[in-house]
Design a protein around this motif. Structure first.
Motif, PDB file in Angstrom:
ATOM      1  N   ILE A 211       0.859  -1.088   0.091  1.00 14.40           N
ATOM      2  CA  ILE A 211       0.006  -0.010  -0.056  1.00 14.40           C
ATOM      3  C   ILE A 211       0.932   1.215   0.052  1.00 14.40           C
ATOM      4  CG2 ILE A 211      -1.565   1.272   1.227  1.00 14.40           C
ATOM      5  CD1 ILE A 211      -2.328  -1.486   2.604  1.00 14.40           C
ATOM      6  N   LEU A 212       0.849   2.000  -1.015  1.00 11.22           N
ATOM      7  CA  LEU A 212       1.531   3.181  -1.124  1.00 11.22           C
ATOM      8  C   LEU A 212       0.697   4.415  -0.618  1.00 11.22           C
ATOM      9  CD1 LEU A 212       4.307   4.522  -2.266  1.00 11.22           C
ATOM     10  CD2 LEU A 212       3.129   4.886  -4.583  1.00 11.22           C
ATOM     11  N   LEU A 213       1.630   5.068   0.214  1.00 15.89           N
ATOM     12  CA  LEU A 213       1.144   6.779   0.533  1.00 15.89           C
ATOM     13  C   LEU A 213       1.858   7.776  -0.229  1.00 15.89           C
ATOM     14  CD1 LEU A 213       1.010   5.970   4.397  1.00 15.89           C
ATOM     15  CD2 LEU A 213      -0.448   5.214   2.768  1.00 15.89           C
ATOM     16  N   ALA A 214       0.913   8.445  -0.923  1.00 15.76           N
ATOM     17  CA  ALA A 214       1.464   9.675  -1.791  1.00 15.76           C
ATOM     18  C   ALA A 214       0.587  11.013  -1.579  1.00 15.76           C
ATOM     19  CB  ALA A 214       1.853   9.202  -3.067  1.00 15.76           C
ATOM     20  N   HIS A 215       0.977  11.880  -1.000  1.00 17.25           N
ATOM     21  CA  HIS A 215       0.253  13.290  -0.872  1.00 17.25           C
ATOM     22  C   HIS A 215      -0.424  13.743  -2.215  1.00 17.25           C
ATOM     23  CE1 HIS A 215      -1.609  16.658   1.005  1.00 17.25           C
ATOM     24  NE2 HIS A 215      -0.782  17.391   0.085  1.00 17.25           N
ATOM     25  N   GLU A 216       0.266  13.828  -3.105  1.00 19.64           N
ATOM     26  CA  GLU A 216      -0.289  14.415  -4.422  1.00 19.64           C
ATOM     27  C   GLU A 216      -0.555  12.869  -5.142  1.00 19.64           C
ATOM     28  OE1 GLU A 216       2.158  17.816  -3.089  1.00 19.64           O
ATOM     29  OE2 GLU A 216       2.763  15.463  -3.330  1.00 19.64           O
ATOM     30  N   PRO A 217      -1.936  12.896  -5.889  1.00 17.14           N
ATOM     31  CA  PRO A 217      -1.778  11.684  -6.797  1.00 17.14           C
ATOM     32  C   PRO A 217      -1.119  11.811  -7.958  1.00 17.14           C
ATOM     33  CG  PRO A 217      -4.051  13.270  -6.931  1.00 17.14           C
ATOM     34  CD  PRO A 217      -2.903  13.631  -5.799  1.00 17.14           C
ATOM     35  N   ASP A 218      -0.343  12.854  -8.429  1.00 18.41           N
ATOM     36  CA  ASP A 218       0.275  12.715  -9.733  1.00 18.41           C
ATOM     37  C   ASP A 218       1.106  11.814 -10.024  1.00 18.41           C
ATOM     38  OD1 ASP A 218      -1.380  15.475  -9.561  1.00 18.41           O
ATOM     39  OD2 ASP A 218       0.262  16.631 -10.644  1.00 18.41           O
ATOM     40  N   ILE A 219       1.527  11.288  -8.749  1.00 19.25           N
ATOM     41  CA  ILE A 219       2.485  10.194  -8.979  1.00 19.25           C
ATOM     42  C   ILE A 219       2.154   8.990  -9.683  1.00 19.25           C
ATOM     43  CG2 ILE A 219       2.461   9.158  -6.665  1.00 19.25           C
ATOM     44  CD1 ILE A 219       5.917   9.653  -8.452  1.00 19.25           C
ATOM     45  N   PHE A 220       0.720   8.632  -9.608  1.00 17.34           N
ATOM     46  CA  PHE A 220       0.055   7.497  -9.909  1.00 17.34           C
ATOM     47  C   PHE A 220       0.482   6.754 -11.280  1.00 17.34           C
ATOM     48  CE2 PHE A 220      -3.733   5.033 -11.147  1.00 17.34           C
ATOM     49  CZ  PHE A 220      -3.536   4.017 -10.266  1.00 17.34           C
ATOM     50  N   PRO A 221       0.685   7.757 -12.491  1.00 18.88           N
ATOM     51  CA  PRO A 221       0.990   7.063 -13.625  1.00 18.88           C
ATOM     52  C   PRO A 221       2.473   6.470 -13.635  1.00 18.88           C
ATOM     53  CG  PRO A 221      -0.019   9.343 -13.960  1.00 18.88           C
ATOM     54  CD  PRO A 221       0.391   9.192 -12.687  1.00 18.88           C
ATOM     55  N   LYS A 222       3.261   6.846 -12.762  1.00 12.52           N
ATOM     56  CA  LYS A 222       4.581   6.012 -12.529  1.00 12.52           C
ATOM     57  C   LYS A 222       4.506   4.875 -11.605  1.00 12.52           C
ATOM     58  CE  LYS A 222       6.991  10.574 -13.350  1.00 12.52           C
ATOM     59  NZ  LYS A 222       7.797  11.608 -12.821  1.00 12.52           N
ATOM     60  N   VAL A 223       3.361   4.766 -10.779  1.00 11.63           N
ATOM     61  CA  VAL A 223       3.712   3.802  -9.750  1.00 11.63           C
ATOM     62  C   VAL A 223       3.355   2.374 -10.494  1.00 11.63           C
ATOM     63  CG1 VAL A 223       1.847   2.603  -8.036  1.00 11.63           C
ATOM     64  CG2 VAL A 223       2.394   5.097  -8.025  1.00 11.63           C
ATOM     65  N   PRO A 224       4.216   1.383 -10.041  1.00 13.72           N
ATOM     66  CA  PRO A 224       4.328   0.282 -10.741  1.00 13.72           C
ATOM     67  C   PRO A 224       3.254  -0.844 -10.361  1.00 13.72           C
ATOM     68  CG  PRO A 224       5.930   0.209  -8.870  1.00 13.72           C
ATOM     69  CD  PRO A 224       5.520   1.612  -8.981  1.00 13.72           C
ATOM     70  N   GLU A 225       3.051  -1.840 -11.115  1.00 12.56           N
ATOM     71  CA  GLU A 225       1.789  -2.698 -10.934  1.00 12.56           C
ATOM     72  C   GLU A 225       2.040  -3.638  -9.574  1.00 12.56           C
ATOM     73  OE1 GLU A 225       1.350  -5.303 -14.104  1.00 12.56           O
ATOM     74  OE2 GLU A 225       0.870  -3.749 -15.602  1.00 12.56           O
ATOM     75  N   ARG A 226       3.325  -3.574  -9.134  1.00 13.90           N
ATOM     76  CA  ARG A 226       3.566  -4.418  -7.901  1.00 13.90           C
ATOM     77  C   ARG A 226       2.847  -3.692  -6.696  1.00 13.90           C
ATOM     78  NH1 ARG A 226       3.927  -6.392  -3.866  1.00 13.90           N
ATOM     79  NH2 ARG A 226       5.819  -7.195  -2.623  1.00 13.90           N
ATOM     80  N   VAL A 227       2.383  -2.524  -6.863  1.00  5.73           N
ATOM     81  CA  VAL A 227       1.622  -1.696  -5.789  1.00  5.73           C
ATOM     82  C   VAL A 227       0.059  -2.241  -5.959  1.00  5.73           C
ATOM     83  CG1 VAL A 227       0.996   0.511  -4.750  1.00  5.73           C
ATOM     84  CG2 VAL A 227       3.252  -0.072  -5.345  1.00  5.73           C
ATOM     85  N   SER A 228      -0.327  -2.776  -4.810  1.00 11.13           N
ATOM     86  CA  SER A 228      -1.710  -3.221  -4.855  1.00 11.13           C
ATOM     87  C   SER A 228      -2.658  -1.765  -4.598  1.00 11.13           C
ATOM     88  CB  SER A 228      -2.088  -4.017  -3.534  1.00 11.13           C
ATOM     89  OG  SER A 228      -1.240  -5.268  -3.750  1.00 11.13           O
ATOM     90  N   LEU A 229      -2.488  -0.964  -4.061  1.00  9.21           N
ATOM     91  CA  LEU A 229      -3.349   0.248  -3.791  1.00  9.21           C
ATOM     92  C   LEU A 229      -2.421   1.439  -3.591  1.00  9.21           C
ATOM     93  CD1 LEU A 229      -6.143   1.463  -3.603  1.00  9.21           C
ATOM     94  CD2 LEU A 229      -5.969   0.849  -1.043  1.00  9.21           C
ATOM     95  N   THR A 230      -2.734   2.658  -4.090  1.00  6.88           N
ATOM     96  CA  THR A 230      -2.227   3.869  -3.588  1.00  6.88           C
ATOM     97  C   THR A 230      -3.192   4.829  -3.147  1.00  6.88           C
ATOM     98  OG1 THR A 230      -0.631   3.955  -5.733  1.00  6.88           O
ATOM     99  CG2 THR A 230      -1.022   6.005  -4.625  1.00  6.88           C
ATOM    100  N   LEU A 231      -2.775   5.330  -2.010  1.00  7.32           N
ATOM    101  CA  LEU A 231      -3.593   6.444  -1.315  1.00  7.32           C
ATOM    102  C   LEU A 231      -3.144   7.636  -1.432  1.00  7.32           C
ATOM    103  CD1 LEU A 231      -4.464   4.047   1.727  1.00  7.32           C
ATOM    104  CD2 LEU A 231      -5.916   4.500  -0.291  1.00  7.32           C
ATOM    105  N   SER A 232      -3.988   8.917  -1.655  1.00  4.48           N
ATOM    106  CA  SER A 232      -3.688  10.184  -1.846  1.00  4.48           C
ATOM    107  C   SER A 232      -4.687  11.109  -1.325  1.00  4.48           C
ATOM    108  CB  SER A 232      -3.139  10.636  -3.276  1.00  4.48           C
ATOM    109  OG  SER A 232      -2.070   9.790  -3.790  1.00  4.48           O
ATOM    110  N   GLY A 233      -4.214  12.289  -0.809  1.00  5.29           N
ATOM    111  CA  GLY A 233      -5.125  13.431  -0.648  1.00  5.29           C
ATOM    112  C   GLY A 233      -4.901  14.584  -1.551  1.00  5.29           C
ATOM    113  N   HIS A 234      -4.742  15.677  -1.082  1.00  9.37           N
ATOM    114  CA  HIS A 234      -4.210  16.916  -1.687  1.00  9.37           C
ATOM    115  C   HIS A 234      -5.261  17.727  -2.458  1.00  9.37           C
ATOM    116  CE1 HIS A 234      -1.368  19.759  -3.659  1.00  9.37           C
ATOM    117  NE2 HIS A 234      -1.718  19.232  -4.862  1.00  9.37           N
ATOM    118  N   THR A 235      -6.085  17.066  -3.257  1.00 13.88           N
ATOM    119  CA  THR A 235      -7.058  17.772  -4.068  1.00 13.88           C
ATOM    120  C   THR A 235      -8.176  18.442  -3.268  1.00 13.88           C
ATOM    121  OG1 THR A 235      -8.225  15.830  -4.753  1.00 13.88           O
ATOM    122  CG2 THR A 235      -6.386  16.357  -6.059  1.00 13.88           C
ATOM    123  N   HIS A 236      -8.565  17.672  -2.210  1.00  7.57           N
ATOM    124  CA  HIS A 236      -9.968  18.078  -1.533  1.00  7.57           C
ATOM    125  C   HIS A 236     -10.870  17.882  -2.147  1.00  7.57           C
ATOM    126  CE1 HIS A 236      -7.660  21.411   1.127  1.00  7.57           C
ATOM    127  NE2 HIS A 236      -6.732  20.160   1.129  1.00  7.57           N
TER     128      HIS A 236
END
Length: 296
Positions: A211-236
């Motif tokens: 499970i990956l924590l990343a404040h801004e979701p902009d990183i998501f296109p670079k997140v590898p398939e190995r990660v089951s779930l990415t969680l972000s905030g920032h945009t409200h």
């Protein structure tokens, strides 16, 4: 033809409507509403039969009078009732708003957040405002902020391009947390990040789900398939959501990752609508929320 009397009735009605909407957006939704938003999914690389409940909180933006320490404590007490196996904090504890009556010192909001409890602990990352509001961190290009230190002083695990293995021998999982992608202000509209996705992923030493924590979701296109779930905030969630139209979204992808559950190429992202306000103390169509995510 509209008579003079009818015109003034319409004008009065319009003014009343505007005042009502303004009062709702400025007081009711940001201050009086709080939702627990449920998600249930079994993402890729998540073992069959492995259950995990994640409770996620994002974007407190502590300040007076909109998000004082006692309100943060109340939100955290409520979060404790949601049955999370692990609680994650997605950044932006500091506020950069000008329309405030006072600052909540980091020691005070961190103390309020320390009320959070979960079997596998509380795991935090920091966000852009935690960096931007720390003048010393900006001027000296420090590697951590006062927010990192305040959370850590209360016993909360703060991730900065780090990963930790949690769970049981039968059902392990990893929490990996990135440092902020917009950490250093380099110009009026430019930033430089301290995130290190490859270095963080290199710390994962087995095939347990991530499970990956990343404040801004902009990183998501670079997140590898190995990660089951990415969680972000920032945009409200856009903070102001006019029936699906979000006029201001702090992302280079516009509204692509503004809110909610996104699936791209089999990879899963959930973006929280957050709890506080940024720029202006209003929320409309995007009430404060806590995420309750059931995996497996």
């Amino acid at each position: 033809m509209i008579t003079r009397r009818t015109f003034f009735k319409l004008l009065a009605g319009t003014a009343a409507g505007i005042l009502t909407l303004g009062g709702y957006a400025g007081a009711v939704e940001p201050l009086l509403r709080l939702e627990a938003t449920p998600y249930r999914l079994t993402p890729p690389h998540w073992p069959k039969g492995q259950k995990l409940r994640i409770v996620a909180l994002a974007d407190f933006h502590a300040c007076e009078p909109w998000m004082p320490a006692d309100r943060i404590a109340s939100i955290c007490d409520y979060a404790n009732t949601l049955g999370g196996d692990v609680i994650v904090l997605l950044g932006d504890y500091m506020s950069g708003m000008k329309l405030v009556t006072g600052v909540v010192p980091p020691a005070e909001w961190a103390k309020a957040i320390s009320r959070l409890k979960a079997p596998y602990g509380v795991h935090a990352i920091c966000g852009n405002h935690d960096w931007w509001q720390d003048k010393q961190a900006q001027e000296l290009r420090l590697k951590e902020t006062v927010a990192h230190r305040a959370l850590r002083a209360e016993g909360i695990t703060v991730h900065s391009n780090t990963a930790v293995k949690l769970g049981t021998d039968a059902h392990p999982f990893w929490i990996a947390g990135l440092e902020d992608q917009w950490a250093y202000l380099t110009g009026r509209y430019t930033q430089r990040g301290l995130d290190d996705l490859p270095g963080t992923m290199a710390q994962i030493t087995d095939d347990a789900p991530v499970i990956l924590l990343a404040h801004e979701p902009d990183i998501f296109p670079k997140v590898p398939e190995r990660v089951s779930l990415t969680l972000s905030g920032h945009t409200h969630g856009g903070q102001v959501n006019l029936f699906g139209w979000t006029p201001v979204v702090p992302s280079r992808f516009g509204s692509r990752y503004v809110y909610g559950h996104k699936v791209e190429d089999g990879r899963n992202l959930i973006v929280s609508g957050g709890l506080g306000c940024s720029i202006a103390p209003v929320r409309f169509g995007s009430p404060p929320e806590i995420l309750v995510i059931d995996l497996g």
